[in-house]
Design an enzyme around this catalytic site. Sequence first.
Site, PDB file in Angstrom:
ATOM      1  N   GLY A   1       0.821  -1.202   0.000  1.00  0.00           N
ATOM      2  CA  GLY A   1       0.000   0.000   0.000  1.00  0.00           C
ATOM      3  C   GLY A   1       0.848   1.241   0.000  1.00  0.00           C
TER       4      GLY A   1
ATOM      5  N   PRO B   1       2.515   4.940   1.129  1.00  0.00           N
ATOM      6  CA  PRO B   1       3.133   5.330   2.400  1.00  0.00           C
ATOM      7  C   PRO B   1       2.123   5.962   3.351  1.00  0.00           C
ATOM      8  CG  PRO B   1       4.413   6.136   0.531  1.00  0.00           C
ATOM      9  CD  PRO B   1       3.127   5.635  -0.013  1.00  0.00           C
ATOM     10  N   GLY B   2       2.334   5.703   4.643  1.00  0.00           N
ATOM     11  CA  GLY B   2       1.544   6.383   5.662  1.00  0.00           C
ATOM     12  C   GLY B   2       0.201   5.762   5.987  1.00  0.00           C
ATOM     13  N   VAL B   3      -0.084   4.550   5.451  1.00  0.00           N
ATOM     14  CA  VAL B   3      -1.389   3.946   5.740  1.00  0.00           C
ATOM     15  C   VAL B   3      -1.326   3.020   6.957  1.00  0.00           C
ATOM     16  CG1 VAL B   3      -2.244   4.106   3.377  1.00  0.00           C
ATOM     17  CG2 VAL B   3      -0.980   2.070   4.090  1.00  0.00           C
ATOM     18  N   GLY B   4      -0.138   2.873   7.563  1.00  0.00           N
ATOM     19  CA  GLY B   4      -0.036   2.105   8.804  1.00  0.00           C
ATOM     20  C   GLY B   4       0.464   0.689   8.640  1.00  0.00           C
TER      21      GLY B   4
ATOM     22  N   THR C   1       3.663  -0.536   8.774  1.00  0.00           N
ATOM     23  CA  THR C   1       4.674  -0.896   9.778  1.00  0.00           C
ATOM     24  C   THR C   1       4.048  -1.003  11.163  1.00  0.00           C
ATOM     25  OG1 THR C   1       6.353   0.244   8.461  1.00  0.00           O
ATOM     26  CG2 THR C   1       6.895  -0.243  10.753  1.00  0.00           C
TER      27      THR C   1
ATOM     28  N   SER D   1      -3.442   1.116 -18.232  1.00  0.00           N
ATOM     29  CA  SER D   1      -4.844   1.430 -17.908  1.00  0.00           C
ATOM     30  C   SER D   1      -5.328   2.744 -18.514  1.00  0.00           C
ATOM     31  CB  SER D   1      -5.037   1.471 -16.391  1.00  0.00           C
ATOM     32  OG  SER D   1      -4.254   2.488 -15.806  1.00  0.00           O
TER      33      SER D   1
ATOM     34  N   LYS E   1      -8.668   4.773  -7.553  1.00  0.00           N
ATOM     35  CA  LYS E   1      -9.106   5.568  -8.695  1.00  0.00           C
ATOM     36  C   LYS E   1     -10.497   6.171  -8.459  1.00  0.00           C
ATOM     37  CE  LYS E   1      -6.275   3.029 -12.023  1.00  0.00           C
ATOM     38  NZ  LYS E   1      -6.224   2.094 -13.160  1.00  0.00           N
TER      39      LYS E   1
END
Length: 798
Positions: free
Chosen positions: A364, A366-369, A371, A686, A729
């Site tokens: 996913g 960065p920053g979505v949790g 780690t 796409s 999207k």
Amino acid sequence: MSSHLEKQPLKPLPLLPLRDIVLFPHEVRPLYVGREKSIAALKEAMARKGADGKALLLLSAQKKAKTNDPTPDEVFHFATLGQVVQLLPLPDGTVKVLVEGLSRARLIGFLPTEPYFECDYEPVSEPPSTPAEFEALMRAVQATFKAFVELNKRIAPELMQQVALIEDPSRLADTIGVHLALKLPDKQALLETESPAKRLEKLYELMQGEIEILKVEKKIRSRVKKQMERTQKEYYLNEQMQAIQRELGDKGDDGKTEIQELEDKLKAKKLSKEAHARMKKEIKKLKMMGPMSAEATVVRNYIDWVLSLPWGEETKDKIDVEEAQKVLDDDHFGLEKVKERILEYLAVQQLVGKLKGPILCFVGPPGVGKTSLGRSVAKSLGRKFVRMSLGGVRDEAEIRGHRRTYIGAMPGKIIQSLKKAESANPVILLDEIDKMSSDFRGDPSAALLEVLDPEQNSTFNDHYLDLDFDLSKVMFICTANSMHSIPQPLQDRMEIIRIAGYTEDEKLSIARKYLIPKQQEANGLKDIKVRLTTLGVKTIIRRYTRESGVRSLERELASVFRKVAREVIAGDKGPIVVDRRRTKKLLGVPRVPKDKNENVDQIGMVNGLAWTEFGGEVLHTEATTMPGKGKLIVTGVLRDVMKESAQAAVTWVRTRARRLGIEDAFFEKNDMHIHFPGAFPKDGPSAGVTMATALVSAITRIPVRRDVAMTGEITLRGRVTPIGGLKEKCLAAHRLGITTVIIPRENKKDLRDVPKNIRSVLRIVMVDTVDEVLREALKLEHPEDFFRTSPEVSPTPS
């Protein structure tokens, strides 16, 4: 030889208890006396001087030297009758006294006197013995004493001459007993031996034992002296210690050597048979090496590494599905698919009891949790957690370790992580697995193939250890921003769990539940009433951050609270309300331009949808035509796949030219230009339908509806094939205010990932062919009649 006398009580005498000292008859010894009772006893003895001028007293050793105020039971009752030769008071209150032993005495009773001991005693007579027996014993003892003095450098050689002149057996035994380094019990036993003959026999035995020890010490000194020529003092001391252990076979209770500590550790560890045999061999090799040699250091480091690993040491899993769900929900908002997978693992573990560690890969932006999610998984399982960053790793030895032949060799990161975890079943997070690269030193991703295969990693072999270590109980969690840079064999070993970016509503909930309380406390505003309005938080999300995660959002909230903290220091004690206007005042000019769509429908202008590592984006696509020779120009920092997709779009348009009402000569007299604004790299197939629609609009001069966005790969036959990243999207389209989204029909299954509140406001049109896309996207008066001029599939070349 003294005559045999009748034992009879004599006049009581003061008693002087001695610490760790036994005074023999005929021995003159200086004593330092500090205890009040002892000083009082000396003064009393001096006060009772007889007519012959002798100050008599009794001297007896204490059973325990540390006892400060001994009782009668704590003093040996076999004592020495002595006299005070000289007494000298010292400035610090203590007394230096010179005493001489006269004869043996036995204490009969203690009199009730204060502040010193006074005792009744009786002299000890010595039993007679035959002269011949004494002669033989005295010769043997004197000869043995001579040999003892020659080996013992602490005794002056002159003493040997004095001993040779002594004719009295009792005096001979006592004189030699004084100069032997014996423990207190042995000396007291010697004093209590009344028979001179038995005393001489005991001395002979003790001296023979001492001579054997002195010979070994001499042998050790001789050996170490030779080694001393080629090394330094520390090496000498270590070798001497080892030599002592080899000769005596036991170090005693004074402490353990390093080798013994290693052997004890080896016994305590549950090593495999292979590892146990290797360790015994390595420890044996270390014993035979000089401790200061370079090879000994290498061997010692290897042994330390192997013994520090958690062989068979596991933490007990907390298998409580409800508790685990609570932990995951408390730590993370949303992420339902990930939580569901973790709870499935726990449920199976609870039923089966033992399960090979799964290999999960969270993919996913960065920053979505990702780690922090790994840390929460470890917390919910009750396991140790170790994070291992793979970003920038380009050496295979970082994973598998270096062989011991190299200087500074070390185990790889996997073994290091296990040592750090101190557990054989931790959760190891392989962070940024997509950021690895390879060079002439090998491919670290290939080294991970064995690590991340539950069927193979039970015998993982690190190059440094060269031993099989079981990794099957380790739960590996990988994180990545994208999958395209991860080799396919490595992807095949992992269970891919995609984590999409957050919607605006999800970000708002995360900010309310986690970020705002955290930053308010971190900035010292826990006790101050600060309220961020919903519009204020949304302003930060929309105008100051553009991301899929919440990392930048947290930074901006921290900035808001820092500025509020400054206002509080200046005197504003609250309550403080941060609305949209105040947010802009605190954070300054918005850094993200306001998302806006075109005001009017335009020719050749299409809203495409793209997926990036940072989430979904609306990709504005422009197409135009101009006089030329049929050349295609594609610009906008494009990579190969996207350029090929543009060629496919042009080919499809040319094959459908007649049905679209385009003259064949158009492509010979005009050039076509497709442009994607924006400096960031673009790739992927796409955008095929987007480019085809833009070209048809530019050539036919039919405008494209501004409220429509599309995504889909195009084939030469006009088929629209599925794409990835549908959720991101759709979120991007919703953010821009677009109402209709065209997607491939095969992506219908992915609509369940799109949040319900987004699906409810978007009109999602599923298509199979480009014909359907054009009917939906172009601004036509009669869309149902468009593209029905001919039933042909592909035109016949003229």
